[in-house]
Motif scaffolding. Structure first.
Motif, short mmCIF file in Angstrom:
data_model
loop_
_atom_site.label_atom_id
_atom_site.label_comp_id
_atom_site.label_asym_id
_atom_site.label_seq_id
_atom_site.Cartn_x
_atom_site.Cartn_y
_atom_site.Cartn_z
N TYR A 1 0.81 -1.22 0.00
CA TYR A 1 0.00 0.00 0.00
C TYR A 1 0.84 1.27 0.00
O TYR A 1 0.53 2.23 -0.70
CB TYR A 1 -0.92 -0.02 1.22
CG TYR A 1 -1.81 1.18 1.35
CD1 TYR A 1 -1.55 2.14 2.34
CD2 TYR A 1 -2.90 1.37 0.51
CE1 TYR A 1 -2.37 3.25 2.47
CE2 TYR A 1 -3.71 2.48 0.64
CZ TYR A 1 -3.45 3.42 1.63
OH TYR A 1 -4.25 4.51 1.75
N MET B 1 -3.06 6.83 -4.31
CA MET B 1 -4.44 6.37 -4.22
C MET B 1 -5.38 7.48 -4.66
O MET B 1 -5.07 8.68 -4.51
CB MET B 1 -4.77 5.94 -2.79
CG MET B 1 -3.98 4.74 -2.29
SD MET B 1 -4.41 3.21 -3.15
CE MET B 1 -6.12 2.99 -2.65
N LYS C 1 -6.54 2.22 -6.81
CA LYS C 1 -5.10 2.11 -6.65
C LYS C 1 -4.40 2.58 -7.94
O LYS C 1 -4.77 2.20 -9.04
CB LYS C 1 -4.74 0.64 -6.38
CG LYS C 1 -3.26 0.32 -6.47
CD LYS C 1 -3.05 -1.17 -6.43
CE LYS C 1 -1.62 -1.54 -6.84
NZ LYS C 1 -1.37 -1.25 -8.27
#
Length: 125
Positions: free
Chosen positions: A28, A33, A97
């Motif tokens: 992540y 994002m 994403k």
């Protein structure tokens, strides 16, 4: 990759809400994002973005000045707080994403390879 949004609902005009996106299945903290929204009968609109290290943030004119995007790279979460909500904010909101690793700017079009199912936000009295 899994992206799960939460925090939507029915809000009165002028109200606030905080959307969240829980991410899993990928590193992540290596990816920018995005938040998009899609109103009925309209194309998806890119409304906000944040780089992997939170240095750069983007807000569409439609939400600028009344919204804040943030991320927690320990909890793998993305958030969008929106204030002074208007009926035109009614839409399905989804997180996505970035396609590219370690993106450092948010100029141009948001490119994503995975997105969540979305959460409905309805602004109405």
């Amino acid at each position: 990759v899994q992206l799960v949004e939460s925090g939507g609902g029915l809000v009165e005009p002028g109200g606030s809400l905080r959307l969240s996106c829980a991410a899993s299945g990928f590193p992540y903290d290596d990816y920018a994002m995005y938040w998009f929204r899609q109103a009925p009968g309209k194309a998806p609109e890119w409304i906000s973005g944040i780089t992997y290290h939170s240095v750069t943030k983007y807000y569409a004119e439609s939400i600028k000045g009344r919204s804040t995007i943030s991320r927690d790279n320990v909890k793998n979460t993305l958030s969008l707080r929106m204030d002074n909500l208007k009926p035109d904010d009614t839409a399905v909101y989804f997180c996505a994403k970035d396609l590219k690793i370690w993106r450092t700017d948010l100029k141009g079009k948001a490119e994503y390879d995975y997105r969540g199912q979305g959460t409905q936000v309805t602004v109405s009295s």
